[in-house]
Design a protein around this motif. Structure first.
Motif, PDB file in Angstrom:
ATOM      1  N   MET A  66       0.837  -1.197   0.000  1.00 35.48           N
ATOM      2  CA  MET A  66       0.000   0.000   0.000  1.00 35.48           C
ATOM      3  C   MET A  66       0.870   1.245   0.000  1.00 35.48           C
ATOM      4  N   ILE A  67       0.564   2.180  -0.887  1.00 35.13           N
ATOM      5  CA  ILE A  67       1.330   3.422  -0.992  1.00 35.13           C
ATOM      6  C   ILE A  67       0.480   4.616  -0.569  1.00 35.13           C
ATOM      7  N   LEU A  68       1.134   5.765  -0.472  1.00 33.49           N
ATOM      8  CA  LEU A  68       0.498   7.046  -0.138  1.00 33.49           C
ATOM      9  C   LEU A  68      -0.018   7.101   1.295  1.00 33.49           C
ATOM     10  N   VAL A  89       3.160  13.616   1.433  1.00 32.25           N
ATOM     11  CA  VAL A  89       3.593  12.577   0.492  1.00 32.25           C
ATOM     12  C   VAL A  89       5.082  12.294   0.670  1.00 32.25           C
ATOM     13  N   ASP A  90       5.435  11.018   0.722  1.00 32.14           N
ATOM     14  CA  ASP A  90       6.828  10.585   0.812  1.00 32.14           C
ATOM     15  C   ASP A  90       7.316  10.301  -0.609  1.00 32.14           C
ATOM     16  N   TRP A  91       8.118  11.213  -1.141  1.00 35.00           N
ATOM     17  CA  TRP A  91       8.562  11.061  -2.525  1.00 35.00           C
ATOM     18  C   TRP A  91       9.626   9.976  -2.691  1.00 35.00           C
ATOM     19  N   ASP A  92      10.129   9.444  -1.565  1.00 38.87           N
ATOM     20  CA  ASP A  92      11.056   8.308  -1.636  1.00 38.87           C
ATOM     21  C   ASP A  92      10.310   6.975  -1.635  1.00 38.87           C
ATOM     22  N   GLU A  93       9.004   7.037  -1.478  1.00 38.56           N
ATOM     23  CA  GLU A  93       8.220   5.809  -1.359  1.00 38.56           C
ATOM     24  C   GLU A  93       8.348   4.870  -2.558  1.00 38.56           C
ATOM     25  N   VAL A 110       1.216  -6.710  -6.203  1.00 40.55           N
ATOM     26  CA  VAL A 110      -0.016  -5.933  -6.271  1.00 40.55           C
ATOM     27  C   VAL A 110       0.223  -4.658  -5.462  1.00 40.55           C
ATOM     28  N   VAL A 111      -0.071  -3.512  -6.058  1.00 42.23           N
ATOM     29  CA  VAL A 111       0.090  -2.228  -5.383  1.00 42.23           C
ATOM     30  C   VAL A 111      -1.270  -1.565  -5.273  1.00 42.23           C
ATOM     31  N   THR A 112      -1.598  -1.103  -4.064  1.00 36.40           N
ATOM     32  CA  THR A 112      -2.847  -0.386  -3.848  1.00 36.40           C
ATOM     33  C   THR A 112      -2.547   0.879  -3.061  1.00 36.40           C
ATOM     34  N   SER A 113      -3.566   1.661  -2.755  1.00 33.02           N
ATOM     35  CA  SER A 113      -3.341   2.894  -1.991  1.00 33.02           C
ATOM     36  C   SER A 113      -4.619   3.330  -1.301  1.00 33.02           C
ATOM     37  N   VAL A 114      -4.443   4.237  -0.359  1.00 37.84           N
ATOM     38  CA  VAL A 114      -5.589   4.957   0.183  1.00 37.84           C
ATOM     39  C   VAL A 114      -6.048   5.965  -0.864  1.00 37.84           C
ATOM     40  N   ASP A 115      -7.233   6.536  -0.673  1.00 41.81           N
ATOM     41  CA  ASP A 115      -7.670   7.650  -1.510  1.00 41.81           C
ATOM     42  C   ASP A 115      -6.994   8.920  -1.022  1.00 41.81           C
ATOM     43  N   ARG A 116      -6.511   9.730  -1.965  1.00 42.50           N
ATOM     44  CA  ARG A 116      -5.872  10.987  -1.607  1.00 42.50           C
ATOM     45  C   ARG A 116      -6.567  12.145  -2.324  1.00 42.50           C
ATOM     46  N   ILE A 126       2.671   9.795  -7.763  1.00 43.39           N
ATOM     47  CA  ILE A 126       3.375   8.780  -6.962  1.00 43.39           C
ATOM     48  C   ILE A 126       3.046   7.382  -7.482  1.00 43.39           C
ATOM     49  N   TRP A 127       1.803   7.181  -7.862  1.00 44.60           N
ATOM     50  CA  TRP A 127       1.408   5.889  -8.437  1.00 44.60           C
ATOM     51  C   TRP A 127       2.302   5.544  -9.639  1.00 44.60           C
TER      52      TRP A 127
END
Length: 292
Positions: A66-68, A89-93, A110-116, A126-127
């Protein structure tokens, strides 16, 4: 299961049925990955979400990241992720996720994220950077991106299209009638349009998932399957909703294994490439199969 037995009940069912019991994950591959996750403090949805399929997926070389951040701008009634004001936002992520995948020797990520919704680009930059970083560091790893709706903004969706993951997924989560209650800030038709747009723009494999047990009827589930097929979706996952806490929506029904099999048969008859349908199915279940 008849339509009548799927009618919402007034109280939450007492106790989980036997088909929802899971064995503790075991095996050499699982043990190795668990050790790496703990040693390097790697963040996966598999561990933080206590996914019942973690052992099986990790044994297949699949994991979900999970990102963001872990604070969402939306307040869906089914989701256990925190709601509030997200962190910066962590730009090193992107590099961190790519390194995690390399350390874990993940074959299919598989990559997912919260809603931003707080960000002008809704996190789409970032995605895209995350996909690029994974590709650079893990050229043999295939990818599925489980994306938010980006409020239907095609400029943001195009950033996903441009980096061309093998699979792009966006979950409907529930039937039309229950969308306002289950996904408060989301829209049923907007999600369908996102899925349709992805396919129109050339994404090879699109995917969506729904949860059952929130009060939907059989007819509504079948209609949702038809709607997804009309949007040219390739893969569908169908699983049982489980209440994350007492603050979340209650479980209205526990759907039987036979009913899940019925929905699988209906989905395959409609022409979906893959249908994963059983109580313990989650969005990324058997995800490595869905690229084919």
């Amino acid at each position: 299961m008849s339509t009548e037995t799927l009618t919402p009940t007034k109280t939450t069912p007492k106790g989980k049925p036997k088909w929802l019991r899971v064995k503790l994950p075991t095996g050499k591959k699982y043990t190795e990955l668990r050790s790496l996750v703990d040693k390097y403090d790697l963040h996966t949805i598999c561990t933080s979400g206590s996914c019942p399929n973690m052992g099986e997926c990790w044994s297949e070389g699949t994991a979900t990241f999970m990102i963001l951040g872990n604070i969402c701008t939306r307040s869906c009634g089914f989701c256990g992720v925190k709601t509030g004001r997200p962190e910066t936002v962590d730009w090193d992520e992107p590099e961190k996720v790519a390194r995690s995948i390399k350390l874990m020797k993940i074959k299919h990520a598989v990559v997912t994220s919260v809603d931003r919704d707080d960000l002008k680009d809704m996190g789409s930059i970032i995605w895209a950077e995350t996909v690029k970083a994974i590709r650079r560091m893990n050229p043999e790893t295939t990818l599925e991106t489980l994306i938010p709706d980006f409020q239907g903004n095609t400029r943001n969706i195009d950033r996903i299209v441009e980096v061309a993951p093998e699979v792009v997924s966006h979950n409907m989560e529930t039937v039309r009638r229950l969308t306002r209650e289950v996904r408060i800030q989301a829209k049923y038709d907007r999600s369908l349009e996102v899925l349709r747009y992805l396919k129109e723009q050339g994404i090879n494999r699109t995917k969506s998932g729904i949860m059952l047990g929130l009060g939907e009827t059989e007819e509504e589930v079948i209609q949702t399957l038809h709607d997804l097929k009309d949007a040219n979706v390739d893969v569908v996952t169908i699983g049982q909703y489980l209440q994350p806490s007492k603050r979340h929506l209650p479980v209205k029904q526990f759907i039987t294994p036979d009913q899940f099999k019925k929905y699988e048969a209906i989905g395959l008859d409609l022409g979906f490439r893959h249908v994963e349908s059983s109580a313990l199915v989650r969005s990324s279940y058997k995800a490595q199969k869905h690229i084919n």
